[in-house]
Enzyme design. Structure first.
Site, PDB file in Angstrom:
ATOM      1  N   GLN A 135      40.163  39.776  47.450  1.00  0.00           N
ATOM      2  CA  GLN A 135      39.343  40.870  46.938  1.00  0.00           C
ATOM      3  C   GLN A 135      38.112  41.077  47.816  1.00  0.00           C
ATOM      4  O   GLN A 135      37.340  40.149  48.034  1.00  0.00           O
ATOM      5  CB  GLN A 135      38.912  40.557  45.505  1.00  0.00           C
ATOM      6  N   GLY A 136      37.913  42.295  48.305  1.00  0.00           N
ATOM      7  CA  GLY A 136      36.749  42.620  49.115  1.00  0.00           C
ATOM      8  C   GLY A 136      35.765  43.477  48.349  1.00  0.00           C
ATOM      9  O   GLY A 136      35.767  44.709  48.493  1.00  0.00           O
ATOM     10  N   TYR A 137      34.956  42.862  47.525  1.00  0.00           N
ATOM     11  CA  TYR A 137      33.970  43.577  46.722  1.00  0.00           C
ATOM     12  C   TYR A 137      32.540  43.262  47.181  1.00  0.00           C
ATOM     13  O   TYR A 137      31.865  44.092  47.768  1.00  0.00           O
ATOM     14  CB  TYR A 137      34.127  43.216  45.236  1.00  0.00           C
ATOM     15  N   SER A 138      32.073  42.046  46.878  1.00  0.00           N
ATOM     16  CA  SER A 138      30.673  41.688  47.108  1.00  0.00           C
ATOM     17  C   SER A 138      30.301  41.724  48.591  1.00  0.00           C
ATOM     18  O   SER A 138      31.132  41.451  49.463  1.00  0.00           O
ATOM     19  CB  SER A 138      30.375  40.293  46.555  1.00  0.00           C
ATOM     20  N   SER A 170      37.236  35.164  48.054  1.00  0.00           N
ATOM     21  CA  SER A 170      37.981  33.927  47.794  1.00  0.00           C
ATOM     22  C   SER A 170      39.309  33.909  48.533  1.00  0.00           C
ATOM     23  O   SER A 170      40.099  34.858  48.446  1.00  0.00           O
ATOM     24  CB  SER A 170      38.234  33.785  46.292  1.00  0.00           C
ATOM     25  N   GLU A 253      39.450  41.326  36.215  1.00  0.00           N
ATOM     26  CA  GLU A 253      38.993  40.135  36.928  1.00  0.00           C
ATOM     27  C   GLU A 253      38.265  39.199  35.984  1.00  0.00           C
ATOM     28  O   GLU A 253      38.515  37.992  35.964  1.00  0.00           O
ATOM     29  CB  GLU A 253      38.073  40.528  38.086  1.00  0.00           C
ATOM     30  N   GLU A 373      24.544  35.234  33.547  1.00  0.00           N
ATOM     31  CA  GLU A 373      23.411  36.013  33.061  1.00  0.00           C
ATOM     32  C   GLU A 373      23.770  37.491  32.919  1.00  0.00           C
ATOM     33  O   GLU A 373      23.410  38.152  31.930  1.00  0.00           O
ATOM     34  CB  GLU A 373      22.220  35.849  34.012  1.00  0.00           C
TER      35      GLU A 373
END
Length: 388
Positions: A135-138, A170, A253, A373
């Protein structure tokens, strides 16, 4: 276990007979540690012929994705049939035949937003474990505020040219493909102008660098794109409307992270672990184990309830934050209890797969998929409707 209808009872008998005949003995140990999981992909090395055979047999029936439509390689099972399958697998302590982000995240997004040709190309290969996805998100400057991402894509003829950086991807160093959020319109508001692209990792324009963790493992990577390319047809959903896909996938997710943590905890019971350690008579540890097992059962039933809602078309929505947070806390509590029960024996490192390494790894559960959080903020504002 509630009493089955006559039709479901017959299905249970058929499933039990098939599992008894087809699950290799080596795959009946209930193992759920990282190295026992089959991740699939072009480069995956099977631990044994039994592990390979177990994946092939389950995939042939579509039971690696039991509730996906049969036309895309899935099992086409109902919720009740899927539950029976899981119960019968648990009866013989069968390992999960395949775990992947393709099953947990990309597949549901393709089912909801993908074109028919995309579904037929990618979903059967996910079911068979042929392709491993990441996954290429952050990004370094876009974590919780994901819509601030700056990795950009420019259309060049029939291809998107991608430049930028992702982080916390990951298993990117072991993956074949990446589903990636890319800014394709830099003039649009930040929640617009983002596209959801499918990109082959095996090309010169992509570099991955593992990030070393305190546990000694390196599941996370930095991923760099330098003129990487993917065909224009590899957009899922509409160009510049990738945020719609991203939001949908995030719910899967978060729910999937919680569910996966329960899968990891579904091997040996805490009672067995405490008994082997000679600490089952300790009233504090025994009470803690009982509380953790009850919480795990309640969480599993809650996941089933929301899965039913999702199957009915209602989606998981903001409740995914609750599932992710609860799964995280239960997994942390479980490993804390095991550390206490084993005492000094738990400090033996045993490479990357010892109890201490697993305990340290649980700390990342509070961050990945959205920090605890942020999850609590979503729960308070959108589920409990508390004042800000």
């Amino acid at each position: 276990m509630s009493e089955d209808s006559a039709e479901l009872a017959q299905f249970r008998a058929d499933v039990a007979a098939w599992l008894d005949a087809n699950c290799p003995d080596e795959m009946r140990d209930g193992a759920t540690d990282h190295d026992s999981i089959c991740w699939g992909g072009r480069h995956f090395v099977f631990q044994s012929d039994a592990q390979r055979l177990w994946l092939e047999r389950m995939a042939q029936r579509g039971w690696t994705a039991p509730r996906w439509p049969a036309e895309y390689g899935g099992g086409g099972l109902t919720r009740e049939e899927d539950k029976v399958l899981r119960e019968e697998m648990a009866r013989i302590h069968a390992r999960v035949p395949l775990f992947s982000f393709g099953l947990m995240m990309l597949g549901p997004a393709l089912l909801a937003f993908g074109r028919e040709d995309q579904k037929r190309e990618h979903l059967p290969r996910i079911v068979r474990g042929e392709i491993r996805w990441c996954q290429g998100y952050s990004e370094p400057g876009a974590g919780s505020d994901l819509a601030s991402l700056q990795t950009r894509g420019v259309l060049d003829g029939d291809e998107w040219v991608i430049n930028g950086q992702k982080i916390w991807t990951s298993y990117a160093d072991q993956s074949d493909m990446i589903f990636c959020l890319v800014r394709t319109d830099r003039e649009a508001p930040k929640h617009r102008g983002i596209s959801f692209l499918l990109v082959d990792m095996d090309q010169p324009g992509i570099e991955t660098r593992p990030i070393k963790l305190i546990s000694g493992r390196s599941p996370f990577c930095e991923t760099f794109f330098t003129d990487a390319r993917t065909h224009k047809d590899n957009v899922v959903g509409e160009v510049n409307r990738g945020w719609d896909v991203a939001k949908y996938l995030l719910t899967h997710e978060r729910a999937g992270v919680g569910g996966f943590l329960q899968t990891l905890a579904a091997g040996r019971s805490l009672a067995e672990i405490l008994n082997d350690a000679g600490t089952l008579d300790d009233p504090v540890l025994r009470a803690g184990a009982m509380r953790c097992e009850v919480d795990s059962l309640a969480f599993s039933l809650t996941c089933d309830r929301y899965a039913d809602q999702a199957k009915a078309g209602h989606g998981t929505g903001d409740a995914s934050a609750m599932l992710k947070y609860l799964g995280t806390e239960i997994n942390k509590d479980r490993l804390e209890l095991i550390m206490s029960a084993l005492g000094s024996e738990a400090t033996d490192w045993e490479g990357d797969e010892g109890i201490a390494a697993n305990w340290l790894r649980t700390k990342a559960n509070s961050i990945e998929g959205g920090t605890s959080e942020i999850m609590l903020s979503i729960i308070s504002r959108r589920i409990l409707e508390l004042p800000q």
